[in-house]
Write an enzyme that holds these catalytic residues in place. Sequence first.
Site, PDB file in Angstrom:
ATOM      1  N   TRP A 102     -13.699 -26.614 -10.391  1.00 14.25           N
ATOM      2  CA  TRP A 102     -12.261 -26.400 -10.606  1.00 14.25           C
ATOM      3  C   TRP A 102     -11.747 -25.279  -9.734  1.00 14.25           C
ATOM      4  O   TRP A 102     -10.634 -25.347  -9.207  1.00 14.25           O
ATOM      5  CB  TRP A 102     -11.960 -26.188 -12.095  1.00 14.25           C
ATOM      6  CG  TRP A 102     -12.318 -27.418 -12.857  1.00 14.25           C
ATOM      7  CD1 TRP A 102     -13.368 -27.588 -13.709  1.00 14.25           C
ATOM      8  CD2 TRP A 102     -11.661 -28.702 -12.782  1.00 14.25           C
ATOM      9  NE1 TRP A 102     -13.409 -28.878 -14.169  1.00 14.25           N
ATOM     10  CE2 TRP A 102     -12.381 -29.578 -13.620  1.00 14.25           C
ATOM     11  CE3 TRP A 102     -10.550 -29.181 -12.086  1.00 14.25           C
ATOM     12  CZ2 TRP A 102     -12.019 -30.923 -13.780  1.00 14.25           C
ATOM     13  CZ3 TRP A 102     -10.183 -30.517 -12.250  1.00 14.25           C
ATOM     14  CH2 TRP A 102     -10.907 -31.358 -13.086  1.00 14.25           C
ATOM     15  N   ASP A 172      -7.527 -19.326 -14.722  1.00 16.75           N
ATOM     16  CA  ASP A 172      -7.569 -20.675 -15.282  1.00 16.75           C
ATOM     17  C   ASP A 172      -8.496 -20.585 -16.496  1.00 16.75           C
ATOM     18  O   ASP A 172      -9.706 -20.450 -16.356  1.00 16.75           O
ATOM     19  CB  ASP A 172      -8.119 -21.647 -14.231  1.00 16.75           C
ATOM     20  CG  ASP A 172      -8.331 -23.060 -14.791  1.00 16.75           C
ATOM     21  OD1 ASP A 172      -8.140 -23.259 -16.001  1.00 16.75           O
ATOM     22  OD2 ASP A 172      -8.700 -23.953 -14.002  1.00 16.75           O
ATOM     23  N   LYS A 196      -8.829 -29.087 -24.561  1.00 18.42           N
ATOM     24  CA  LYS A 196     -10.143 -28.621 -25.033  1.00 18.42           C
ATOM     25  C   LYS A 196      -9.980 -27.813 -26.317  1.00 18.42           C
ATOM     26  O   LYS A 196     -10.409 -28.249 -27.379  1.00 18.42           O
ATOM     27  CB  LYS A 196     -10.843 -27.825 -23.944  1.00 18.42           C
ATOM     28  CG  LYS A 196     -11.096 -28.690 -22.689  1.00 18.42           C
ATOM     29  CD  LYS A 196     -11.098 -27.876 -21.450  1.00 18.42           C
ATOM     30  CE  LYS A 196     -10.898 -28.645 -20.167  1.00 18.42           C
ATOM     31  NZ  LYS A 196     -11.670 -29.844 -19.978  1.00 18.42           N
TER      32      LYS A 196
END
Length: 360
Positions: A102, A172, A196
Amino acid sequence: MSRVFNFSAGPAMLPEPVLRKAGEEILDWHGSGMSVMEMSHRGPEFQSIIDHAEADLRELMAIPDNYHVLFLQGGASSQFAAVPFNLLRDKGKADYINTGSWSKKAIGEVKRYCDVNVAATAENENFTWIPKQGQLDLDPSAAYCHMTTNNTIFGTEFHYTPDTGDVPLVADMSSDILSRPIDVSRFGVIYAGAQKNIGPSGLTIIIVRDDLVGHAEDWCPTMLDYKTHADSGSMYNTPPTYGIYIAGLVFQWLKENGGLSAMAGTNQRKANKLYRAIDGSDFYQSPVTPEDRSYMNVPFTLVKPDLDATFLDEAAAQGLSTLKGHRSVGGMRASIYNAMPEEGVDALIEFMHEFEKRNA
Ligand code: PMP
């Protein structure tokens, strides 16, 4: 009805009390005669839902008053562009810490808009470790420094917050937000996709310090400008209303269950017992440096990879679902976010012991 223990990396399990409450309220939210899905986002009912959600999130994370909380769409991936568009100003360069797929995607995006200094990278060892403060090659004149606090695919997590001096730290936090208390004031921007630890996919939460709002490039698309959404209370366009409602129920559930300190305790206990089971056997292995292991995503491999498919099939038959590892690591990955009950981790460990006995 039998629910499985779902170890998916995201969309992931939600707390059962949240799903039950949403079920009870699906046809008629609080006497309104309609579902939250059918409500105008401009009406007083939805306004009270988003206001409560924001207040509860502020309380849970102890978000200081000089931060905006935005409830947007576009996923964490849209933030890979929104962050430089809002924060670059005239600086033209940014620091990125590269700790996984990511981070790499964020770097790939930002390279289109400015010079990137990769302050540290763990790519040479397949992202199995987290750089320490002393290993960060930080540029004091960078517009900001970007990090990924938890690496969903590789199962590593920062257990410290980097010190970037006066350079705003952007995080992030998609896969570990709300899993433990953090000091929000150490960050300029925090962003996270909801799927999540927050709620359903389609909602992205951004927490941004107010001095970083209002400086977007002229050519920044309206929808990616933090000011657009800060000025309109996340109502410039139609927000992801049902996702915000479910997130609000998750925040209430977190508050009822002791908040983020209590979550951190349970999450550490869950992860530690799983790592102990892996390390205590010659049959399973963890690829990750012990001190950098994630409390949220636990990748592990079998020393006999030809048994992977059998392991997954038999686990699924026992209600232990979605354990297949990401292709870049192989083996298995157990994602054990806030909503994974401790019994789920216990059941997985018991299955692992029993599978090992039969196949070692
Ligand atoms: N960052 C991290 C750490 C992630 O785990 C993910 C998704 N798994 C993303 C970004 C991308 O999020 P989205 O799908 O919401 O764009």
